[in-house]
Design an enzyme around this catalytic site. Structure first.
Site, PDB file in Angstrom:
ATOM      1  N   GLU A  50       0.746  -1.318  -0.082  1.00  0.00           N
ATOM      2  CA  GLU A  50      -0.115   0.093  -0.016  1.00  0.00           C
ATOM      3  C   GLU A  50       0.858   1.249   0.114  1.00  0.00           C
ATOM      4  O   GLU A  50       0.178   2.540  -0.648  1.00  0.00           O
ATOM      5  CB  GLU A  50      -0.798  -0.023   1.324  1.00  0.00           C
ATOM      6  CG  GLU A  50      -2.119  -0.991   1.169  1.00  0.00           C
ATOM      7  CD  GLU A  50      -1.859  -2.366   1.632  1.00  0.00           C
ATOM      8  OE1 GLU A  50      -0.440  -2.610   1.829  1.00  0.00           O
ATOM      9  OE2 GLU A  50      -2.678  -3.333   1.567  1.00  0.00           O
ATOM     10  N   PHE A 112     -11.854  -7.510  13.697  1.00  0.00           N
ATOM     11  CA  PHE A 112     -10.492  -8.043  12.935  1.00  0.00           C
ATOM     12  C   PHE A 112     -10.354  -6.874  11.821  1.00  0.00           C
ATOM     13  O   PHE A 112     -11.009  -6.449  11.170  1.00  0.00           O
ATOM     14  CB  PHE A 112     -11.335  -9.325  12.168  1.00  0.00           C
ATOM     15  CG  PHE A 112     -10.100  -9.968  11.182  1.00  0.00           C
ATOM     16  CD1 PHE A 112      -9.002 -10.299  11.783  1.00  0.00           C
ATOM     17  CD2 PHE A 112     -10.469  -9.842   9.686  1.00  0.00           C
ATOM     18  CE1 PHE A 112      -7.928 -10.670  10.574  1.00  0.00           C
ATOM     19  CE2 PHE A 112      -9.362 -10.273   8.875  1.00  0.00           C
ATOM     20  CZ  PHE A 112      -8.118 -10.909   9.423  1.00  0.00           C
ATOM     21  N   GLN A 113      -9.097  -6.750  11.888  1.00  0.00           N
ATOM     22  CA  GLN A 113      -8.414  -5.609  10.953  1.00  0.00           C
ATOM     23  C   GLN A 113      -8.944  -4.436  11.306  1.00  0.00           C
ATOM     24  O   GLN A 113      -9.132  -3.575  10.245  1.00  0.00           O
ATOM     25  CB  GLN A 113      -8.245  -6.007   9.250  1.00  0.00           C
ATOM     26  CG  GLN A 113      -7.615  -7.372   9.391  1.00  0.00           C
ATOM     27  CD  GLN A 113      -7.307  -7.662   7.828  1.00  0.00           C
ATOM     28  OE1 GLN A 113      -8.336  -7.290   7.102  1.00  0.00           O
ATOM     29  NE2 GLN A 113      -5.999  -7.918   7.397  1.00  0.00           N
ATOM     30  N   LYS A 162     -17.606  -1.311   5.626  1.00  0.00           N
ATOM     31  CA  LYS A 162     -17.912  -2.284   4.573  1.00  0.00           C
ATOM     32  C   LYS A 162     -19.669  -2.104   4.517  1.00  0.00           C
ATOM     33  O   LYS A 162     -19.711  -2.316   3.224  1.00  0.00           O
ATOM     34  CB  LYS A 162     -17.591  -3.699   5.373  1.00  0.00           C
ATOM     35  CG  LYS A 162     -17.995  -4.736   4.321  1.00  0.00           C
ATOM     36  CD  LYS A 162     -17.490  -6.324   4.905  1.00  0.00           C
ATOM     37  CE  LYS A 162     -17.833  -7.229   3.958  1.00  0.00           C
ATOM     38  NZ  LYS A 162     -17.559  -8.455   4.381  1.00  0.00           N
ATOM     39  N   MET A 479      24.210   9.210   2.045  1.00  0.00           N
ATOM     40  CA  MET A 479      24.071  10.624   3.036  1.00  0.00           C
ATOM     41  C   MET A 479      24.501  10.280   4.483  1.00  0.00           C
ATOM     42  O   MET A 479      24.917  11.201   4.925  1.00  0.00           O
ATOM     43  CB  MET A 479      22.351  10.799   2.629  1.00  0.00           C
ATOM     44  CG  MET A 479      22.002  12.221   3.203  1.00  0.00           C
ATOM     45  SD  MET A 479      23.262  13.526   2.513  1.00  0.00           S
ATOM     46  CE  MET A 479      22.168  13.994   1.343  1.00  0.00           C
TER      47      MET A 479
HETATM   48  C1  LIG Z   1      18.157  14.788   1.772  1.00  0.00           C
HETATM   49  C2  LIG Z   1      17.400  15.926   1.587  1.00  0.00           C
HETATM   50  C3  LIG Z   1      18.075  17.232   1.485  1.00  0.00           C
HETATM   51  C4  LIG Z   1      17.340  18.484   1.107  1.00  0.00           C
HETATM   52  N1  LIG Z   1      18.136  19.428   0.786  1.00  0.00           N
HETATM   53  C5  LIG Z   1      17.389  20.549   0.363  1.00  0.00           C
HETATM   54  C6  LIG Z   1      18.210  21.738  -0.096  1.00  0.00           C
HETATM   55  O1  LIG Z   1      19.424  21.695  -0.177  1.00  0.00           O
HETATM   56  N2  LIG Z   1      17.541  22.705  -0.581  1.00  0.00           N
HETATM   57  C7  LIG Z   1      16.156  22.817  -0.655  1.00  0.00           C
HETATM   58  O2  LIG Z   1      15.543  23.701  -1.236  1.00  0.00           O
HETATM   59  N3  LIG Z   1      15.373  21.746  -0.220  1.00  0.00           N
HETATM   60  C8  LIG Z   1      16.131  20.615   0.460  1.00  0.00           C
HETATM   61  N4  LIG Z   1      15.570  19.781   0.762  1.00  0.00           N
HETATM   62  C9  LIG Z   1      13.924  19.681   0.655  1.00  0.00           C
HETATM   63  C10 LIG Z   1      13.316  20.509   1.908  1.00  0.00           C
HETATM   64  O3  LIG Z   1      13.355  19.771   3.071  1.00  0.00           O
HETATM   65  C11 LIG Z   1      12.013  21.147   1.649  1.00  0.00           C
HETATM   66  O4  LIG Z   1      11.132  20.176   1.394  1.00  0.00           O
HETATM   67  C12 LIG Z   1      11.756  22.115   0.587  1.00  0.00           C
HETATM   68  O5  LIG Z   1      12.884  23.249   0.750  1.00  0.00           O
HETATM   69  C13 LIG Z   1      10.683  22.882   0.561  1.00  0.00           C
HETATM   70  O6  LIG Z   1      10.259  23.451  -0.638  1.00  0.00           O
HETATM   71  P1  LIG Z   1       9.414  24.751  -0.730  1.00  0.00           P
HETATM   72  O7  LIG Z   1       9.709  25.796   0.233  1.00  0.00           O
HETATM   73  O8  LIG Z   1       9.216  24.872  -2.294  1.00  0.00           O
HETATM   74  O9  LIG Z   1       7.976  24.228  -0.071  1.00  0.00           O
HETATM   75  P2  LIG Z   1       6.827  23.335  -0.649  1.00  0.00           P
HETATM   76  O10 LIG Z   1       6.984  22.064   0.354  1.00  0.00           O
HETATM   77  O11 LIG Z   1       6.673  22.790  -2.029  1.00  0.00           O
HETATM   78  O12 LIG Z   1       5.433  23.987  -0.231  1.00  0.00           O
HETATM   79  C14 LIG Z   1       4.846  24.842  -1.094  1.00  0.00           C
HETATM   80  C15 LIG Z   1       4.405  26.144  -0.493  1.00  0.00           C
HETATM   81  O13 LIG Z   1       3.798  27.062  -1.458  1.00  0.00           O
HETATM   82  C16 LIG Z   1       2.476  27.074  -0.889  1.00  0.00           C
HETATM   83  N5  LIG Z   1       1.667  26.914  -1.959  1.00  0.00           N
HETATM   84  C17 LIG Z   1       1.011  25.960  -2.515  1.00  0.00           C
HETATM   85  N6  LIG Z   1       0.116  26.059  -3.524  1.00  0.00           N
HETATM   86  C18 LIG Z   1       0.329  27.511  -3.908  1.00  0.00           C
HETATM   87  C19 LIG Z   1      -0.594  28.500  -4.652  1.00  0.00           C
HETATM   88  N7  LIG Z   1      -1.218  27.883  -5.660  1.00  0.00           N
HETATM   89  N8  LIG Z   1      -0.149  29.751  -4.682  1.00  0.00           N
HETATM   90  C20 LIG Z   1       0.768  30.026  -3.569  1.00  0.00           C
HETATM   91  N9  LIG Z   1       1.265  29.465  -2.698  1.00  0.00           N
HETATM   92  C21 LIG Z   1       1.121  28.099  -2.817  1.00  0.00           C
HETATM   93  C22 LIG Z   1       2.337  26.252   0.388  1.00  0.00           C
HETATM   94  O14 LIG Z   1       1.373  26.704   0.998  1.00  0.00           O
HETATM   95  C23 LIG Z   1       3.829  25.993   0.747  1.00  0.00           C
HETATM   96  O15 LIG Z   1       3.897  27.108   1.723  1.00  0.00           O
HETATM   97  C24 LIG Z   1      16.039  18.599   1.027  1.00  0.00           C
HETATM   98  C25 LIG Z   1      15.617  17.413   1.360  1.00  0.00           C
HETATM   99  C26 LIG Z   1      16.018  16.042   1.785  1.00  0.00           C
HETATM  100  C27 LIG Z   1      14.970  14.816   1.758  1.00  0.00           C
HETATM  101  C1  LIG Z   2      12.270   5.704   5.166  1.00  0.00           C
HETATM  102  C2  LIG Z   2      13.533   6.457   5.442  1.00  0.00           C
HETATM  103  N1  LIG Z   2      14.432   6.009   6.444  1.00  0.00           N
HETATM  104  C3  LIG Z   2      15.374   6.517   6.810  1.00  0.00           C
HETATM  105  C4  LIG Z   2      15.946   7.795   6.291  1.00  0.00           C
HETATM  106  C5  LIG Z   2      17.104   8.323   6.700  1.00  0.00           C
HETATM  107  N2  LIG Z   2      17.994   8.466   5.465  1.00  0.00           N
HETATM  108  C6  LIG Z   2      18.251   9.798   4.823  1.00  0.00           C
HETATM  109  S1  LIG Z   2      19.322   9.412   3.336  1.00  0.00           S
HETATM  110  C7  LIG Z   2      19.547   7.902   3.790  1.00  0.00           C
HETATM  111  C8  LIG Z   2      20.493   6.872   2.799  1.00  0.00           C
HETATM  112  C9  LIG Z   2      19.927   6.483   1.687  1.00  0.00           C
HETATM  113  O1  LIG Z   2      20.570   5.859   0.860  1.00  0.00           O
HETATM  114  P1  LIG Z   2      20.545   5.313  -0.466  1.00  0.00           P
HETATM  115  O2  LIG Z   2      19.082   5.226  -0.972  1.00  0.00           O
HETATM  116  O3  LIG Z   2      21.495   4.534  -0.925  1.00  0.00           O
HETATM  117  O4  LIG Z   2      21.165   6.832  -1.134  1.00  0.00           O
HETATM  118  P2  LIG Z   2      22.724   7.430  -1.167  1.00  0.00           P
HETATM  119  O5  LIG Z   2      22.645   8.424  -0.077  1.00  0.00           O
HETATM  120  O6  LIG Z   2      23.690   6.199  -0.926  1.00  0.00           O
HETATM  121  O7  LIG Z   2      22.802   8.175  -2.438  1.00  0.00           O
HETATM  122  C10 LIG Z   2      18.971   7.481   5.059  1.00  0.00           C
HETATM  123  C11 LIG Z   2      18.818   6.172   5.500  1.00  0.00           C
HETATM  124  C12 LIG Z   2      14.844   8.346   5.241  1.00  0.00           C
HETATM  125  N3  LIG Z   2      15.250   9.487   4.562  1.00  0.00           N
HETATM  126  N4  LIG Z   2      13.706   7.473   5.044  1.00  0.00           N
END
Ligand SMILES: Cc1cc2nc3c(=O)[nH]c(=O)nc-3n(C[C@H](O)[C@H](O)[C@H](O)COP(=O)(O)OP(=O)(O)OC[C@H]3O[C@@H](n4cnc5c(N)ncnc54)[C@H](O)[C@@H]3O)c2cc1C
Ligand SMILES: Cc1ncc(C[n+]2csc(CCOP(=O)(O)OP(=O)(O)O)c2C)c(N)n1
Ligand SMILES: [Mg+2]
Lengths: 591, 172
Positions: A50, A112-113, A162, A479
């Site tokens: 799911e 159940f479930q 259901k 990472m």
């Molecule tokens: C490993 C990892 C590393 C990351 N590193 C970075 C990084 O280096 N840089 C980075 O930027 N992010 C990074 N992120 C992502 C970060 O965590 C956030 O998800 C991201 O910065 C949010 O993007 P956003 O501000 O565009 O918001 P979003 O989550 O896209 O939110 C959208 C915003 O727009 C608004 N909105 C929605 N619809 C409308 C509309 N029609 N009109 C006006 N407003 C609207 C919403 O209310 C909200 O405030 C990383 C994520 C991961 C998993």
């Molecule tokens: C469901 C989940 N568990 C744990 C994490 C924490 N986490 C962030 S990046 C990462 C490693 C990802 O490994 P891989 O997919 O091999 O990517 P790589 O960084 O090696 O490119 C982990 C464990 C996460 N983001 N999501």
């Protein structure tokens, strides 16, 4: 005419224009599946888990801009889809999830479930409904789609016991709906917009900081027009990639923790930040107290809670990006002319200097180990003409994809930003492929992440979803390993995966195609071979294990204080002189 | 700083848990919360007593407004308001204390609403300081049980009612 709840559900979906749903059956939803089985308008993609169904619905939604739909059973079906709901909630993805529930007479009996679906999903949905009477079903579904897709989009759950799916009622689908307590604001306040326009004309060092909101609102054209009119640089968040063409001379690429050097410098030294549909996430602001110390902030967002949540805002504008930008453009067109270019020349000189000082860079030796960035660069060059949709998992590969795969248009970038859900990439790509069977859909995956939803390969094969998966295989939770190298003295606590399955054979075991590039010189050919196949493909690319993502702003650090390369201690360690010498079995390093 | 927020919500299954969930999920303080139906039975009125700095209160008001079931939110601290709380206090009364208990009740214009040979149950209404005061006086007699409603509040009607600043108009 009287219809059963199951039939009403299907009729409603048809009227909402739903062509595909992602689903997995169980006892309490059998009636619904039975009716789905007897119709042709809606395709049911049977997933293997799911969570996969939920992410597929997300991929479908992000690529189409319409609500994605999934259907799961009670209890474990519901708990399995929670991760996808939470992911959609964080990233504002419009989703309607139908869950089965035990018969109304048994609710609360530990039947159940049985699970408290409403309670479980409350903190990770925009809204949720328990339908207790079949008479309410059609209106509820209408409301669910309305809430999911309007205002700030998000996931909505409809829990159907259901007996409600089996009971009959007269079917009437409301043509429109209004909810007295829910009225998102689309039009921005005119006076505020005027203030914003004025500030934008005067600013010497402005920046447009754009996020996912621009994509949800379909405001890319307006954004391009505004940027060109005002001659401002455009910083994109991870979620905003594609909102502005990555190759446009005014594009600064991604900002934030792993953003480009210049995108972050532009933010830090700007005198005006115009945030458009972006939410000042901590991955972007770094240390809030030192964020954009010289700037006035204009914030355009449809959700008032996004405004002034993390940083102070001088000119807040609650409204839809597209409508607000149109108004801004109208005012600015009358007030600015070529002078903006002149006014901002010093700013652009500075920006070009930053760009030259620290470009994104990596070193690929012809016979050395494959560098992950190189794989993405090649993939980009070889596919950009085909306007691909690109999904990613979560980790280093995601960041390199964000840096090196330059999106030209919106709705082509599927990534999990807010929740950072490993395992998102592949099912999301499948959802997009289901929506656009003829298009090229790429999934840039990590060897860790892909294993979190690998089972969906069976679904991809059955439903002929020819997604091309490129695994950047470093046999690490890369990472995590990077943070351990930088902040935990290189102790690799549970980040070394040690072994990964043979992904080529694994693909073949599922009836898909498996390919591998083991040397830099093989990359192009293998990618081309993958693109030529009309089947799901895994391209396994063993990469240099110790590559790190730069620039990097350490968590809580300042935006202009980036780490740009491996610190000296790390460099010597990786060259084999340190304690973490590569093992003999480490074929990747010697490849 | 303490704020009293008045929230009008749909009188629906689950509305209360959405609001309670918002406060717990986002780590907002909740000092007391009272709910009851309004004149229009399809809506309920909540009075929430909370605290936080300006930015937190702004977020609380916005987050409440964002909940789909919420019809109207008013931060009563934006204007002048009156608030009341009721307490039911069951006190032990040895025979020599019974007169004292009645005297205290009288001072606070509280009512004795139940009486047994060994207890009085006293109902008192007022602002929190008054309730605290009567509790303090009754404590030496021995309080057996105490329940408080939490505060309810309304904005004071001003001479020019248009001066009342509601954060948000009722969305019809
Ligand atoms: C490993 C990892 C590393 C990351 N590193 C970075 C990084 O280096 N840089 C980075 O930027 N992010 C990074 N992120 C992502 C970060 O965590 C956030 O998800 C991201 O910065 C949010 O993007 P956003 O501000 O565009 O918001 P979003 O989550 O896209 O939110 C959208 C915003 O727009 C608004 N909105 C929605 N619809 C409308 C509309 N029609 N009109 C006006 N407003 C609207 C919403 O209310 C909200 O405030 C990383 C994520 C991961 C998993
Ligand atoms: C469901 C989940 N568990 C744990 C994490 C924490 N986490 C962030 S990046 C990462 C490693 C990802 O490994 P891989 O997919 O091999 O990517 P790589 O960084 O090696 O490119 C982990 C464990 C996460 N983001 N999501
Ligand atoms: Mg990895």
């Amino acid at each position: 005419m009287k219809l059963t709840g199951a039939e009403i559900l299907i009729e409603c979906l048809k009227r909402e224009g739903v062509k595909t749903i992602f689903a997995l059956p169980g006892g309490v939803v059998l009636k619904i599946f039975d009716m789905l089985h007897q119709q042709k308008d809606i395709e049911v993609v049977l997933t293997r888990h799911e969570q996969g169904a939920g992410h597929m619905a997300e991929g479908y939604a992000k690529a189409t801009g319409k609500a994605g739909v999934c259907l799961v059973t009670s209890g474990p079906g519901m708990t399995n889809v929670i991760t996808a709901l939470a992911d959609a909630y964080m990233d504002s993805v419009p989703l309607v999830c139908f869950s089965g529930q035990v018969p109304t007479s048994l609710i609360g009996n530990d039947a159940f479930q049985e699970a408290d679906n409403i309670g479980l999903s409350r903190p990770c949905t925009k809204y949720n409904f328990l339908v207790k009477d079949v008479k309410d079903l059609a209106v509820t579904i209408k409301e669910a789609f309305y809430i999911a897709t309007t205002g700030r989009p998000g996931p909505v759950l409809v829990d159907i016991p259901k007996d409600v799916s089996m009971d009959k009622a007269e079917f009437v689908y409301p043509s429109s709906i209004s909810i007295r307590s829910y009225n998102p604001v689309y039009e921005g306040n005119k006076w505020q917009i005027k203030q914003a326009a004025e500030a934008m004309t005067k600013a010497k060092k402005p920046v447009l900081y754009v996020g996912g909101g621009v994509i949800f609102s379909g405001a890319s054209q307006e954004l391009i027009e505004l940027a060109e009119l005002t001659h401002m640089p455009v910083d994109m968040t991870l979620m905003g990639l594609g909102a502005f063409p990555g190759e446009h001379p005014q594009s600064m690429g991604m900002l934030g923790m792993h953003g480009t050097y210049w995108a972050n410098m532009v933010m830090h030294y700007s005198d005006l930040v115009v945030a458009i549909g972006a939410r000042f996430d901590d991955r972007v602001t770094g240390k809030v107290s030192e964020f954009c110390p010289h700037a006035k902030v204009i914030h355009i967002d449809i959700d008032p809670t996004s405004i002034r949540k993390n940083v102070n805002v001088d000119i807040p504008i609650v409204g839809d990006c597209k409508l607000v930008l149109r108004e801004l453009i109208q005012i600015l067109r009358a007030t600015v002319n070529g002078d903006q270019r002149e006014l901002r020349k010093p700013w652009w000189d500075q920006i070009r200097e930053w760009q030259q000082a620290n470009p994104l860079a990596y070193q690929q030796e012809a016979d050395g180990p494959i560098k992950p960035q190189h794989v993405i660069s090649r993939l980009y060059d070889l596919t950009k003409d085909r306007d691909p949709i690109v999904s990613t998992d979560v980790g280093q590969h995601q960041m390199w994809a964000a840096q090196y795969f330059k999106l030209a248009k919106p709705n082509r970038w599927l990534t999990s930003g807010g929740l950072g859900t490993m395992g998102f990439g592949f099912p999301a790509a499948m959802g997009a492929q289901a929506a656009f069977p003829g298009r090229l859909v790429l999934c840039i995956a990590g060897d860790g992440s892909i294993q979190m939803n690998m089972q969906e390969m069976a679904t991809a094969v059955v439903h002929k979803l020819p997604v091309k998966i490129i695994i950047l295989n470093n046999r690490f939770h890369g990472m995590v390993r990077q943070w351990q190298d930088l902040f935990y003295e290189g102790r690799y606590a549970s980040s070394d995966l040690e072994t990964t399955p043979d992904f080529v054979k694994l693909a073949e075991a599922y009836g898909a195609v498996g390919l591998r590039a083991s040397k830099p010189s093989e990359i192009d050919d293998v990618i081309k071979e993958a693109l030529a196949v009309n089947k799901p493909v895994i391209v396994d690319v063993p990469t240099y294990r110790y590559e790190n993502v730069y620039p990097m702003i350490p968590a809580g650090g300042c935006n202009h204080e980036m780490i740009l390369e491996d610190p000296p201690a790390l460099k010597s360690k990786q060259s084999g002189t340190g304690q973490v010498a590569p093992k003999d079995s480490d074929t990747i390093l010697t490849a | 700083m303490e704020h009293i927020i008045s929230v009008t919500v749909e009188n629906k299954f689950g509305s209360l848990s959405r609001i309670a969930g918002l406060f717990s999920g986002r780590g907002f303080n909740i000092e007391s919360l009272s709910v009851a139906p309004t004149l229009d039975p399809s809506m309920s009125q909540m009075t929430i007593v909370t605290s936080g700095d300006e930015r937190i209160i702004e977020q609380i008001v916005k987050q409440l407004n964002k909940l789909i079931d919420v019809i109207k939110v008013v931060d009563l601290n934006e204007s002048d308001f009156v608030s009341r709380e009721t307490a039911l206090i069951k006190v032990h009364t040895k025979s020599e204390d019974r007169a004292e208990a009645l005297r205290i009740a009288d001072i606070f214009r509280a009512n004795v609403i139940d009486s047994t040979p060994a207890t009085y149950t006293i109902e008192v209404t007022g602002d929190p300081r008054k309730i605290e005061a009567i509790i303090n006086l009754l404590q030496p007699l021995g309080i057996k049980e105490l329940t408080r409603t939490g505060r309810v509040a309304v904005a004071r009607e001003l001479i020019r009612s248009t001066d009342v600043q509601a954060k948000k108009v009722v969305r019809e």
